[in-house]
Design an enzyme around this catalytic site. Sequence first.
Site, PDB file in Angstrom:
ATOM      1  N   CYS A  86      27.194  35.482 -31.897  1.00 21.32           N
ATOM      2  CA  CYS A  86      26.708  34.408 -31.020  1.00 21.32           C
ATOM      3  C   CYS A  86      25.637  33.584 -31.734  1.00 21.32           C
ATOM      4  CB  CYS A  86      26.218  34.989 -29.692  1.00 21.32           C
ATOM      5  SG  CYS A  86      26.006  33.753 -28.407  1.00 21.32           S
ATOM      6  N   HIS A 203      30.565  38.721 -27.785  1.00 22.17           N
ATOM      7  CA  HIS A 203      29.544  39.758 -27.979  1.00 22.17           C
ATOM      8  C   HIS A 203      30.169  41.155 -27.989  1.00 22.17           C
ATOM      9  CE1 HIS A 203      25.719  37.503 -27.435  1.00 22.17           C
ATOM     10  NE2 HIS A 203      26.490  36.668 -26.778  1.00 22.17           N
ATOM     11  N   GLU A 205      28.799  43.894 -28.731  1.00 22.49           N
ATOM     12  CA  GLU A 205      27.857  44.897 -28.222  1.00 22.49           C
ATOM     13  C   GLU A 205      27.852  44.936 -26.699  1.00 22.49           C
ATOM     14  OE1 GLU A 205      27.100  41.939 -29.153  1.00 22.49           O
ATOM     15  OE2 GLU A 205      25.458  41.148 -27.940  1.00 22.49           O
TER      16      GLU A 205
END
Lengths: 233, 736
Positions: A86, A203, A205
Amino acid sequence: MKFGIVVFPGTWSEKDTHHAVNGVLGQDAEYIWHGDEVLGQYDAIIIPGGFSYGDYLRSGAIARFSPVMEAVQHFADKGGPVLGICNGFQVLCESGLLPGVLMRNDHLEFRCIWTDLKVENASTMFTSKATASETLHIPISHGEGNYQADEATVDRLEGNGQIVLRYSDSSGNVSPDINPNGSINNIAGIVNERGNVMGMMPHPEKASEKLIGGDDGNVIFSSMIESFAASLA
Amino acid sequence: MPVSQETLDEIALSRDEYEAIVDRLGREPEPLELGLFGALWSEHCGYKHTKALLRTLPSSSERLLVAPGAENAGVIDLGDGLSVCFKIESHNHPSAVEPFEGAATGVGGIIRDIFAMGARPIALLNSLRFGQPDNARTRYLLNGVIGGISSYGNCIGIPNVGGEIFFSDTYKGNPLVNAMCIGLIENGKMASASAKEPGDLLLLVGADTGRDGIHGASGLASRAFEEQAEMRSAVQVGNPFLEKVLIEACLEALELPGVVGLQDCGAAGITSAAIEMAERSGMGLKLLIDEVPRREEGMTPYEVMLSESQERMLLAVTPGQEGPVFDLFKKWDLDATIIGNFELGENVRIYDEGVEITSTPVITLTDAPEYKFTGVKPEWLTKLQNADLSANPIPSESPADMLLKMLASPNIASRFPIYRQYDYHVQTNTVVEPGGDAAVLRLKGSKRGIAVSTDCNGRICYLDPEIGTAIAVAEACRNLSVTGATPVALTDGLNFGNPETADVQFQLTESIAGMSRAAKAFEIPIVSGNASMYNQSQGIDIFPTPIIGSLGLLEDVEKHSTAGFKSDGDVIILLGTDSTWDDIDGLAGSEYLDYIHGKVEGQPKLDIALEIRTQAACREAITDELIASAHDVSDGGVAVAIAESAVIGEIGASINSAPGERWDASMFGETQSRIIVSVKPENLAAVKAITAANNVPSIVIGYVGGDTLSFGDSISLPLADVDDAWKNGFSRATSD
């Protein structure tokens, strides 16, 4: 394996990234402060999401001048794996470690949604745990994720297999109506020519456990871990 | 010389209040002092019309670690060494004047309230009210507010997990923007907003002080403001990046031994923050006003004291231990300045360039007058309550078309077009995303989780403020219970009209009584609150809107439920009633009556004992893992709730019976205490045993499956049409 996670003032994904690689996948992870000029011993660097320095000028435009980015550049030049997520992708483009730019989403709104990503190249050190054409279910969260580059650059990226992830439907069909931000050719993630620097807007994560909606993001981190293990063998 | 009316108007103090100040001081106040009184005795800071009522709210619980009132918010123990605090704050008038910055700084303000307690902010919610979205002005306000929340919240890395948005002409000139923040405290490491010893230093950290927001508390927030529409300069401007850095730096600073107190600068800036700290510490305070770093030249002490510049915090630091504190803030590139110290004594003494310019007793400043009143029910209300609901004609459209129309209405249609602009994933704890009844968050390092929601139906509170507010509590809790979470604490955001009028005094009295009655029945405390008065549109008071924020606990976050139907063949059960369809009384205050017939009338009802039993039965069935889906029946009644569960689950449903002759009341009546659940056929008997044991009526009303939504023989709709109406209704209603 030891990950270094870069923290700028305004970064907010560093703890989530730490949780994914350390808490979920059991790897060592440390934060790297933006003012650090020398990196410690890391096997991979992650530049996580957020709004570095507030991103009031242009996403990543200030971060590229921070002392730590010179060290990251050096690390990448030596072949070290660098993943920008990002805002991290934006910083890598601003720094010239990756080609192209990330512009404001074409509809001008911020978007937080789950996306499906077609894996176009499953042979990179960031996607080796995936199979080609597999789709990964990973969310996006950005206002400036509209990837653009000049025609020659895009052709080169396409020709070299540097386009790693594309926004698609859950069956892997890539079409303009599934594009969440206006990115050219539905590009969601790319690697540099050498294959050791990757940037992606989604993302991973945030998709690290089934309890929070899915764990497809671990494919990215696990690929990095696998590639590191292979480099030792 | 007696003070001019113009001066008093500027700071929103009445002549009587001015006389009270003279009386208490034994002299005329200095101009600077008068400014301090104006801020601290404002409705926003002083709670003049609500203080006495708020004292009647239940505030005790075994789970309470810090009592409400002792600090900025009560703290609730969740077990496993974790505790939470949460609070709602309004930013209504700033948002009416400048929607983007008004909403953004509303979010910023409530976040500071929470991390000032030593808590890491883990979730935001927002509860919004606007006029009907059919005109350019409302759309401007709507887009500005959503843009402001999105811009501030996304930048700061706190997930925005829920809330409400409701349209009614009552809010046309006076939108409501209430933001809620939840903070997590680990191992009891909470901060106090006070100093420890006389001599403790007062540090100002963060942004420089400018002329923005002067008279925000006394002006915008504390009087009817339509005539003040030009008060744009009283709206602050936010910098989320600075606030993000402030959060990290302040939470880190609390780990240092010398940092004994932390307080946010909110409404009325340094005045309110520093003087409240002194009051809480039981000490006097010496303020060196010329030490405050400024954004612009030539600011007077008055302007510095009353500025509401954002992103500023106050710290109390043990003298001699400030070195590491300065180092830490320097690491984060933040300015920290000693602007005074606490001292023995009773006064706040303000110094400018070495000269004492005022000395005022702290307690005189903070002890705002308290207005007591008893409400008298107005006659117009009795008339509205006694309206003959059956006199409303049955519409000429088909029931199927009416269902699609209701699903597409601005108050019912999916909020996805809004919340997709908010980051609801960051911090990676979001187990149940926005779009259901309540958001569910896991707590890392624990099996437990929390559910959070906000609720208030202003229309129902207008028709009966006592019962309406009890219903707001019941629904805010029901939203938690359908996820499987047990309600453990509430917060309130009171939004009312002009409290100097008899009608609003009646609404306030009744509303607080209803909140108190319901919270006591649920046996949960109200841990914090906020009051916004003088909300009026074109001189008419808004519907009373006591927004209830609720927090629930899941012992095992894996065992939660969501709103969407899951599998073919699952049995649909309606809990809390023994009939599929509602009756005519259910139309009281309903969305249907307002949206289709343009009427707000009838007598809302709530059987609170049944409500509590129904929620308990639902939670028990979820905890026992017997439930496939659970969804609260609220706006739009049972037909809308079933349609929502079908669309969210992407699977159809067949309801056994068709609605009766008065099909509109059957389908869209909003009788309380009803929950739609779906269960696997093999779990039906176990669920029935739980409802029987809890003395909760229930009825099997149909089953899940297929790609149509049908009600008996008379209504059958393709799921795709239902989906289109609900998912695209909001965008269609808010664009041309």
